[in-house]
Design a protein around this motif. Structure first.
Motif, short mmCIF file in Angstrom:
data_model
loop_
_atom_site.label_atom_id
_atom_site.label_comp_id
_atom_site.label_asym_id
_atom_site.label_seq_id
_atom_site.Cartn_x
_atom_site.Cartn_y
_atom_site.Cartn_z
N THR A 137 0.85 -1.20 0.00
CA THR A 137 0.00 0.00 0.00
C THR A 137 0.88 1.24 0.00
N PHE A 138 0.30 2.37 -0.33
CA PHE A 138 1.06 3.62 -0.36
C PHE A 138 1.34 4.16 1.04
N LEU A 139 0.53 3.82 2.01
CA LEU A 139 0.69 4.33 3.37
C LEU A 139 1.17 3.22 4.29
N ASN A 140 1.89 3.62 5.35
CA ASN A 140 2.39 2.61 6.29
C ASN A 140 1.40 2.40 7.43
N ASN A 141 1.71 1.46 8.30
CA ASN A 141 0.81 1.13 9.40
C ASN A 141 0.64 2.27 10.39
N HIS A 142 1.65 3.11 10.56
CA HIS A 142 1.50 4.26 11.45
C HIS A 142 0.38 5.17 10.93
N THR A 143 0.37 5.40 9.64
CA THR A 143 -0.66 6.24 9.04
C THR A 143 -2.02 5.58 9.17
N HIS A 144 -2.08 4.27 8.95
CA HIS A 144 -3.35 3.56 9.06
C HIS A 144 -3.90 3.66 10.49
N VAL A 145 -3.03 3.50 11.49
CA VAL A 145 -3.47 3.61 12.89
C VAL A 145 -3.95 5.03 13.17
N LEU A 146 -3.23 6.03 12.70
CA LEU A 146 -3.65 7.42 12.89
C LEU A 146 -5.01 7.68 12.26
N LEU A 147 -5.21 7.18 11.05
CA LEU A 147 -6.51 7.36 10.39
C LEU A 147 -7.63 6.76 11.21
N PRO B 64 12.24 13.54 5.71
CA PRO B 64 12.66 14.80 5.09
C PRO B 64 11.87 15.15 3.82
N LEU B 65 11.43 14.18 3.07
CA LEU B 65 10.66 14.46 1.85
C LEU B 65 9.26 14.99 2.17
N GLU B 66 8.80 14.77 3.39
CA GLU B 66 7.43 15.13 3.79
C GLU B 66 7.39 16.22 4.85
N SER B 67 8.53 16.64 5.35
CA SER B 67 8.57 17.47 6.55
C SER B 67 7.98 18.87 6.36
N ASN B 68 7.67 19.25 5.14
CA ASN B 68 7.01 20.54 4.91
C ASN B 68 5.50 20.45 5.13
N PHE B 69 5.02 19.26 5.46
CA PHE B 69 3.59 19.04 5.66
C PHE B 69 3.34 18.57 7.09
N THR B 70 2.12 18.80 7.57
CA THR B 70 1.76 18.41 8.93
C THR B 70 0.90 17.14 8.93
N VAL B 71 0.79 16.56 10.10
CA VAL B 71 -0.08 15.40 10.29
C VAL B 71 -1.52 15.78 9.90
N GLY B 72 -1.93 16.98 10.27
CA GLY B 72 -3.28 17.44 9.95
C GLY B 72 -3.51 17.55 8.45
N GLU B 73 -2.52 18.00 7.72
CA GLU B 73 -2.66 18.09 6.27
C GLU B 73 -2.80 16.70 5.65
N LEU B 74 -2.02 15.75 6.16
CA LEU B 74 -2.11 14.38 5.66
C LEU B 74 -3.50 13.81 5.94
N LEU B 75 -3.95 13.90 7.18
CA LEU B 75 -5.26 13.35 7.53
C LEU B 75 -6.38 14.08 6.80
N GLY B 76 -6.20 15.35 6.57
CA GLY B 76 -7.20 16.15 5.87
C GLY B 76 -7.48 15.64 4.46
N LEU B 77 -6.50 15.05 3.83
CA LEU B 77 -6.71 14.49 2.50
C LEU B 77 -7.80 13.43 2.52
N PHE B 78 -7.82 12.63 3.56
CA PHE B 78 -8.77 11.53 3.65
C PHE B 78 -10.14 12.00 4.13
N PHE B 79 -10.17 12.90 5.09
CA PHE B 79 -11.44 13.35 5.62
C PHE B 79 -12.16 14.27 4.66
#
Length: 108
Positions: A18-28, A87-102
């Motif tokens: 999958t494109f996302l890891n388990n940490h992201t899945h748990v956060l979602l 480092p490739l993602e550090s310009n973005f926040t956890v909220g921005e990532l989760l916001g994509l899904f919500f």
């Protein structure tokens, strides 16, 4: 935030990755249901409860997640302002990532 119902399994060409890891899945899962039991999160993510406990502990140690007691249950609060860790993602926040899904869920 919207509640999440179990999604039917889909066969994906190219394997089981999958494109996302388990940490992201748990956060979602915890963003959708802050009072979710880790056993239920494990089932949704498709990993063991022990693996979810380890991920939650790592997220707490990184200040991404806070755990609060609510009677006999735990509730989880996500710090949406925390930057993503790679480092490739550090310009973005956890909220921005989760916001994509919500954002997508709310528009359905």
């Amino acid at each position: 935030m919207p509640t999440h119902e179990s999604q039917p399994e889909r066969k994906t060409p190219g394997g089981e990755w999958t494109f996302l890891n388990n940490h992201t899945h748990v956060l979602l899962c915890l963003a959708r249901e802050p009072g979710a039991r880790l056993r239920d999160v494990a089932q949704l993510v498709g990993i063991t409860e022990r693996a979810v406990q380890k991920i939650v502990r790592e997220l707490e140690e990184s200040a991404v997640l806070q755990r609060f007691r609510d009677g006999r249950r735990n509730r989880y609060q996500i710090d949406l302002q925390q930057p993503l860790r790679h480092p490739l993602e550090s310009n973005f926040t956890v909220g921005e990532l989760l916001g994509l899904f919500f954002h997508k869920e709310e528009s359905n």
